[in-house]
Design a protein around this motif. Structure first.
Motif, mmCIF file in Angstrom:
data_model
loop_
_atom_site.group_PDB
_atom_site.id
_atom_site.type_symbol
_atom_site.label_atom_id
_atom_site.label_comp_id
_atom_site.label_asym_id
_atom_site.label_seq_id
_atom_site.Cartn_x
_atom_site.Cartn_y
_atom_site.Cartn_z
ATOM 1 N N ARG A 155 0.889 -1.159 0.114
ATOM 2 C CA ARG A 155 0.145 -0.197 0.094
ATOM 3 C C ARG A 155 0.805 1.281 -0.195
ATOM 4 N NH1 ARG A 155 -4.965 -0.608 4.120
ATOM 5 N NH2 ARG A 155 -5.729 -2.490 3.457
ATOM 6 N N THR A 156 1.647 1.409 -1.129
ATOM 7 C CA THR A 156 2.465 2.636 -1.063
ATOM 8 C C THR A 156 1.551 3.678 -1.951
ATOM 9 O OG1 THR A 156 3.315 1.395 -2.775
ATOM 10 C CG2 THR A 156 4.586 1.428 -1.041
ATOM 11 N N PHE A 157 2.232 4.842 -1.598
ATOM 12 C CA PHE A 157 1.727 6.037 -2.317
ATOM 13 C C PHE A 157 2.318 6.272 -3.547
ATOM 14 C CE2 PHE A 157 1.161 6.474 2.219
ATOM 15 C CZ PHE A 157 -0.158 6.467 2.321
ATOM 16 N N ASN A 158 2.201 5.926 -4.773
ATOM 17 C CA ASN A 158 3.090 5.660 -5.924
ATOM 18 C C ASN A 158 3.559 7.096 -6.397
ATOM 19 O OD1 ASN A 158 2.875 2.957 -6.095
ATOM 20 N ND2 ASN A 158 1.080 2.782 -7.498
ATOM 21 N N GLU A 159 2.889 8.219 -6.304
ATOM 22 C CA GLU A 159 3.344 9.290 -6.802
ATOM 23 C C GLU A 159 4.507 9.855 -5.791
ATOM 24 O OE1 GLU A 159 -0.541 9.742 -8.007
ATOM 25 O OE2 GLU A 159 0.557 8.186 -8.945
ATOM 26 N N SER A 160 4.432 9.647 -4.608
ATOM 27 C CA SER A 160 5.110 10.355 -3.585
ATOM 28 C C SER A 160 6.652 9.657 -3.748
ATOM 29 C CB SER A 160 4.781 10.353 -2.382
ATOM 30 O OG SER A 160 4.415 9.246 -2.012
ATOM 31 N N SER A 161 7.669 10.253 -3.040
ATOM 32 C CA SER A 161 8.985 9.523 -3.096
ATOM 33 C C SER A 161 9.114 8.602 -2.122
ATOM 34 C CB SER A 161 10.095 10.912 -2.932
ATOM 35 O OG SER A 161 10.012 10.953 -1.487
ATOM 36 N N VAL A 162 10.144 7.894 -2.416
ATOM 37 C CA VAL A 162 10.690 6.733 -1.534
ATOM 38 C C VAL A 162 10.696 7.100 -0.039
ATOM 39 C CG1 VAL A 162 12.475 5.072 -0.995
ATOM 40 C CG2 VAL A 162 11.580 5.350 -3.369
ATOM 41 N N LEU A 163 11.418 8.303 0.052
ATOM 42 C CA LEU A 163 11.601 8.987 1.277
ATOM 43 C C LEU A 163 10.331 9.316 2.044
ATOM 44 C CD1 LEU A 163 13.825 9.797 3.477
ATOM 45 C CD2 LEU A 163 13.710 11.726 2.439
ATOM 46 N N GLU A 164 9.411 9.902 1.195
ATOM 47 C CA GLU A 164 8.106 10.466 1.989
ATOM 48 C C GLU A 164 7.358 9.116 2.438
ATOM 49 O OE1 GLU A 164 7.554 14.382 -0.852
ATOM 50 O OE2 GLU A 164 6.823 12.392 -1.352
ATOM 51 N N ASN A 165 7.319 8.159 1.415
ATOM 52 C CA ASN A 165 6.447 7.002 1.966
ATOM 53 C C ASN A 165 7.058 6.353 3.066
ATOM 54 O OD1 ASN A 165 4.525 5.106 0.300
ATOM 55 N ND2 ASN A 165 5.439 6.729 -0.994
#
Ligand code: ADP
Ligand code: MG
Length: 239
Positions: free
Chosen positions: A86-96
């Motif tokens: 359940r990742t937020f695809n548009e945001s960056s790896v770090l933000e996730n």
């Protein structure tokens, strides 16, 4: 560390988890297996109050979890990874990953980012921190889920089918990360996999569910030789 007593969860007429009792010791990696629909994910949902149990008690580090909200349970020190990332695809790896630290620990943005960076390094994704999550491959997304769980500084991580879709070498890499997390980050792990072989060599103990009931709880060797377990898998939809 975690004790479930007579945990039951029904959906309409279906008893998805049926009077299940279990214990997890500090530092253990415990496998949770069973055929499709056995109630494994429902048990995780009961522990984390996504779908609180109808009956029974779940005590974590001396605190009764039933009645708490999901974010309160996260703050007690339980993190989880999801079967479908359940990742937020548009945001960056770090933000996730920083989201994990904020949600689980109530940290400020700056400390959350520092902690997220550390957890990304730990799982080997340090160089991807500015990438969009959507650009990661499957194994890296699963490592990202692990980093996000670790970012909340948990005592216990609930891992749901992190191995599905991976090659044996990729599964090996994930397994090594989980073992290192146990050793270096002092976390206990409950690890759901549908296929027993995937976790045979990497768990201290395995709990087996079938049609909502606990049918076995022992060392991987004991569980592998257990007749009821073999029958449950043969009777199930998939082996
Ligand atoms: N939110 C829900 N609403 C209704 N039925 C559900 C829900 N979640 C799970 N179930 C049912 O509960 C049973 C156990 O499901 P689940 O815990 O997902 O099994 P597993 O993870 O072991 O494959 C299944 O029959 C499933 O259809
Ligand atoms: Mg499941």
């Amino acid at each position: 560390m975690l004790r479930g007593m007579n945990v039951t969860k029904t959906f309409g007429g279906l008893t998805a988890v049926d009077d299940v009792s279990f214990e997890i010791e500090r530092g253990e990696i415990v496998g949770l297996i069973g055929p499709n629909g056995a109630g494994k994910t429902t048990l995780f949902n009961a522990i984390t109050a996504v779908h609180p149990p109808d009956e029974g008690s779940i005590v974590f580090n001396g605190t009764e979890l039933t009645g708490l909200k999901p974010h309160e349970i996260a703050q007690e020190g339980i993190a989880r990874t999801f079967q479908t990332a359940r990742t937020f695809n548009e945001s960056s790896v770090l933000e996730n990953v920083a989201v994990g630290a904020i949600f689980g620990n109530g940290e400020s943005i700056e400390t959350a980012e520092t902690r997220a960076r550390d957890c990304l390094e730990f799982v080997g994704l340090g160089e991807y921190e500015t990438e969009a999550v959507g650009s990661l491959n499957l194994v890296d997304r699963k490592l990202l889920e692990l980093a996000r769980a670790l970012a909340s500084d948990p005592d216990l991580i609930l891992v749901d089918e992190i191995g599905s879709g991976l090659s044996p070498a990729e599964l090996e890499e994930l397994t090594e990360r989980l073992k290192r997390a146990r050793k270096e980050r002092d976390v206990s792990i409950i690890w759901i996999e549908h296929i027993m072989e995937a976790i045979m060599g990497s768990t201290d103990r395995i709990i087996v569910l079938n049609q909502g009931e606990k049918i076995a709880d022992g060392t991987p060797e004991e569980v592998q030789q257990n007749k009821a377990v073999a029958e449950a898998y043969l009777g199930g939809v998939e082996v």
